[in-house]
Write a protein that holds these residues in place. Sequence first.
Motif, mmCIF file in Angstrom:
data_model
loop_
_atom_site.group_PDB
_atom_site.id
_atom_site.type_symbol
_atom_site.label_atom_id
_atom_site.label_comp_id
_atom_site.label_asym_id
_atom_site.label_seq_id
_atom_site.Cartn_x
_atom_site.Cartn_y
_atom_site.Cartn_z
ATOM 1 N N UNK A 45 0.812 -1.219 0.000
ATOM 2 C CA UNK A 45 0.000 0.000 0.000
ATOM 3 C C UNK A 45 0.847 1.271 0.000
ATOM 4 N N UNK A 46 2.102 1.163 0.404
ATOM 5 C CA UNK A 46 2.923 2.356 0.576
ATOM 6 C C UNK A 46 3.687 2.757 -0.680
ATOM 7 N N UNK A 47 3.717 1.898 -1.697
ATOM 8 C CA UNK A 47 4.474 2.280 -2.877
ATOM 9 C C UNK A 47 4.239 1.341 -4.028
ATOM 10 N N UNK A 48 3.661 1.845 -5.100
ATOM 11 C CA UNK A 48 3.347 0.983 -6.233
ATOM 12 C C UNK A 48 3.949 1.494 -7.536
ATOM 13 N N UNK A 49 4.951 2.355 -7.425
ATOM 14 C CA UNK A 49 5.628 2.834 -8.633
ATOM 15 C C UNK A 49 6.939 2.110 -8.870
ATOM 16 N N UNK A 50 7.448 1.441 -7.855
ATOM 17 C CA UNK A 50 8.706 0.736 -8.005
ATOM 18 C C UNK A 50 9.105 0.085 -6.701
ATOM 19 N N UNK A 51 10.062 -0.821 -6.777
ATOM 20 C CA UNK A 51 10.555 -1.491 -5.577
ATOM 21 C C UNK A 51 11.994 -1.913 -5.802
ATOM 22 N N UNK A 52 12.716 -2.027 -4.698
ATOM 23 C CA UNK A 52 14.102 -2.463 -4.795
ATOM 24 C C UNK A 52 14.534 -3.183 -3.542
ATOM 25 N N UNK A 53 15.566 -4.005 -3.679
ATOM 26 C CA UNK A 53 16.141 -4.656 -2.505
ATOM 27 C C UNK A 53 17.650 -4.675 -2.647
ATOM 28 N N UNK A 54 18.309 -4.718 -1.514
ATOM 29 C CA UNK A 54 19.761 -4.828 -1.472
ATOM 30 C C UNK A 54 20.131 -5.862 -0.423
ATOM 31 N N UNK A 55 21.279 -6.468 -0.595
ATOM 32 C CA UNK A 55 21.749 -7.505 0.325
ATOM 33 C C UNK A 55 23.251 -7.355 0.505
ATOM 34 N N UNK A 56 23.728 -7.588 1.720
ATOM 35 C CA UNK A 56 25.163 -7.582 2.009
ATOM 36 C C UNK A 56 25.554 -8.943 2.555
ATOM 37 N N UNK A 57 26.574 -9.529 1.923
ATOM 38 C CA UNK A 57 27.166 -10.788 2.359
ATOM 39 C C UNK A 57 28.408 -10.433 3.177
ATOM 40 N N UNK A 58 28.462 -10.873 4.425
ATOM 41 C CA UNK A 58 29.471 -10.352 5.338
ATOM 42 C C UNK A 58 30.786 -11.121 5.356
ATOM 43 N N UNK A 70 18.717 -5.324 -6.574
ATOM 44 C CA UNK A 70 17.753 -5.608 -7.632
ATOM 45 C C UNK A 70 16.653 -4.556 -7.540
ATOM 46 N N UNK A 71 16.249 -3.983 -8.688
ATOM 47 C CA UNK A 71 15.205 -2.963 -8.698
ATOM 48 C C UNK A 71 14.276 -3.178 -9.897
ATOM 49 N N UNK A 72 13.054 -2.688 -9.770
ATOM 50 C CA UNK A 72 12.100 -2.791 -10.864
ATOM 51 C C UNK A 72 11.063 -1.686 -10.733
ATOM 52 N N UNK A 73 10.375 -1.412 -11.838
ATOM 53 C CA UNK A 73 9.334 -0.392 -11.896
ATOM 54 C C UNK A 73 7.956 -1.032 -11.995
ATOM 55 N N UNK A 74 6.940 -0.307 -11.545
ATOM 56 C CA UNK A 74 5.563 -0.724 -11.757
ATOM 57 C C UNK A 74 4.933 -1.395 -10.553
ATOM 58 N N UNK A 75 3.622 -1.615 -10.649
ATOM 59 C CA UNK A 75 2.883 -2.188 -9.524
ATOM 60 C C UNK A 75 3.294 -3.623 -9.229
ATOM 61 N N UNK A 76 3.878 -4.308 -10.205
ATOM 62 C CA UNK A 76 4.336 -5.683 -9.974
ATOM 63 C C UNK A 76 5.799 -5.779 -9.645
ATOM 64 N N UNK A 77 6.383 -4.662 -9.197
ATOM 65 C CA UNK A 77 7.839 -4.623 -8.992
ATOM 66 C C UNK A 77 8.312 -5.590 -7.911
ATOM 67 N N UNK A 78 7.533 -5.757 -6.844
ATOM 68 C CA UNK A 78 7.964 -6.651 -5.757
ATOM 69 C C UNK A 78 8.116 -8.071 -6.292
ATOM 70 N N UNK A 116 14.843 -3.481 1.951
ATOM 71 C CA UNK A 116 13.804 -3.399 0.937
ATOM 72 C C UNK A 116 13.160 -2.025 0.910
ATOM 73 N N UNK A 117 12.683 -1.629 -0.259
ATOM 74 C CA UNK A 117 12.085 -0.306 -0.408
ATOM 75 C C UNK A 117 10.937 -0.349 -1.401
ATOM 76 N N UNK A 118 9.863 0.379 -1.078
ATOM 77 C CA UNK A 118 8.721 0.542 -1.980
ATOM 78 C C UNK A 118 8.570 2.026 -2.269
ATOM 79 N N UNK A 119 8.417 2.374 -3.518
ATOM 80 C CA UNK A 119 8.492 3.778 -3.906
ATOM 81 C C UNK A 119 7.187 4.339 -4.425
ATOM 82 N N UNK A 120 6.847 5.502 -3.906
ATOM 83 C CA UNK A 120 5.898 6.416 -4.534
ATOM 84 C C UNK A 120 6.655 7.712 -4.768
ATOM 85 N N UNK A 121 6.636 8.203 -5.977
ATOM 86 C CA UNK A 121 7.362 9.434 -6.276
ATOM 87 C C UNK A 121 6.564 10.650 -5.843
ATOM 88 N N UNK A 122 7.234 11.576 -5.169
ATOM 89 C CA UNK A 122 6.609 12.865 -4.870
ATOM 90 C C UNK A 122 7.342 13.983 -5.601
#
Length: 629
Positions: A45-58, A70-78, A116-122
Amino acid sequence: MEQLKHECGIAMIRLLKPLEYYQEKYGTWMYGLNKLYLLMEKQHNRGQEGAGLACVKMEANPGEEYMFRERALGTGAITEIFSSVQSRFRDLGAEQLADATYAKRQLPFAGEIYMGHLRYSTTGKSGLSFVHPFLRRNNWRAKNLALCGNFNLTNVDEVFADITAKGQHPRIYSDTYIMLEQVGHRFDRESERLYAEAIGHGLSGMDITHYIEERIDVNNVLRTAAPLWDGGYVVCGVTGSGEMFVLRDPWGIRPAFWYKDDEVLVVASERPVIQTVFALETELIHELMPGQAVSVHKDGEMRLEQILQPKEVKACSFERIYFSRGSDRDIYLERKALGMQLRDAILKAIGGDLEHTVFSFIPNTAEVAFYGMLDAFKAYLNQTKIAQIEALGHKPTHEELERILSQYIRSEKVAIKDIKLRTFITEGNSRNDLAAHVYDITYGSVNAYEDNLVVIDDSIVRGTTLKESIIRILDRLHPKKIVLVSSSPQVRYPDYYGIDMSNMDEFIAFRAAVELLKERGMAHVVGEVYEQCKMQMGLPKEEMVNSVKAIYAPFADEDISCKMVEMLRPAGVTTPIEIVYQTLEGLHEACPEHSGDWYFSGDYPTPGGVKLVNRAFISYYENVFKANK
């Protein structure tokens, strides 16, 4: 009635055990990755314009990748980003896939820290390059930084000037990128300070690297970077060496919650998300307090530290009214209270005629306020029944009791949200015609020409959907009167802390106030406000005041609401219409811990907000008012 976009949603997970532990206990080393997926889906509900995730291997060796994104655009980004990650494991046999040691050594996204991040552009900026997390690369692990957040800075110009004065040359002018460079610069300085110490101790080679990574102080970085920020923010970061942090703004504008046990530390924008994903009780989830940071050192030690002195708390009330999931215990009760607060104003609008009134709501976010509104009217009707019985003055007959007790509050699901047909249409007339069918109605739910129809929503901001769709379609039921109810007050001012409301003429309340000024021979007020805003542009932002308040000062809330009805009434609709808004007092009574109301009151919590609202009025006057004068 009109979807507001909100920036954004965050989720972070820090595994506190080796991957082998999760493989043995939960049957998969992907425990953290799977939990991140759930945290992000539950915050869709908080962001349907894009999503991304990052990971760190220690525990990567030199020459091996240790930071993945990894990142993607659109409502199906997750779905897209997690499908892409899973595709890396598609060709593995069951034995390899169950081998946590192999995964840790060989597989991408097999790490201990997930963001992880969910984006709505302002900002109006779109494209993959604007999707979080942002990465800053370097050959020193401690200087690698992934950053994401739920924020809007009001003083990007000042932060930009600060980092360029230090010799940097940012490639992109956006708050996220500039913040990345500023925080990254502070990590560089922190690493260089420790590098000098290590050399002073006679260390060389990888011993220097270990010295830096074991001693780097994230909170020291934040204490030097964050004081310059003006705005609402929850900023999340992770370094290539395994440092993790989340910092909340000192006004508490943007929300963040955290939970820790001996297996995991998790942070998210919303409390019930953590509760659901980790099957926890409410009391186990902690709110990150204003100006506070939660950080985890590479060795797994967690610290909770006050980075910035807390200001007067102005937690965003729109989080409670609209944005956050209603499954949160407190938010659910607050939304019901918002509906309850409106009882007396609605009674006045319908002339006390409950017998001939149908109550409904605009799906879907107003449903909880609707339940609260019904509860208030049911309680009121019960008191009315008691008074009627007592007024009989004798033992009531069966018929008298039946007549009194048969009274009830009539509620129906009048409006049904249909597919958004206009999403692929750009031509004006076609778009407006299709927009009228965004909602459908339940025919026969209202007695034509006899019943009032009361419909509640959580906000009325621009009025576009009201005019193009809602009023027209409700009028097809031929109610005696339409009462449109907003569980929030009139939205009068732009938001600069994360909601996509930045232009003055977007708001139907503002346009109505300007029209009233013209009608009543007070158009000069608009010019005077313009001059006052212009005069303030030379002042430090800390000395500015919100001059735009003068636009609304001559009018009562009801005056503006009546003017809105005139402006929003579609051609051909003759049914009486009234708009009932929540009051500021009602809002604060229902949501006492979330007093941030600048979009309603004009009382901006930060100097940057005041500066930007004056600037927005200048832009409006020069681009709109003069042209239409």
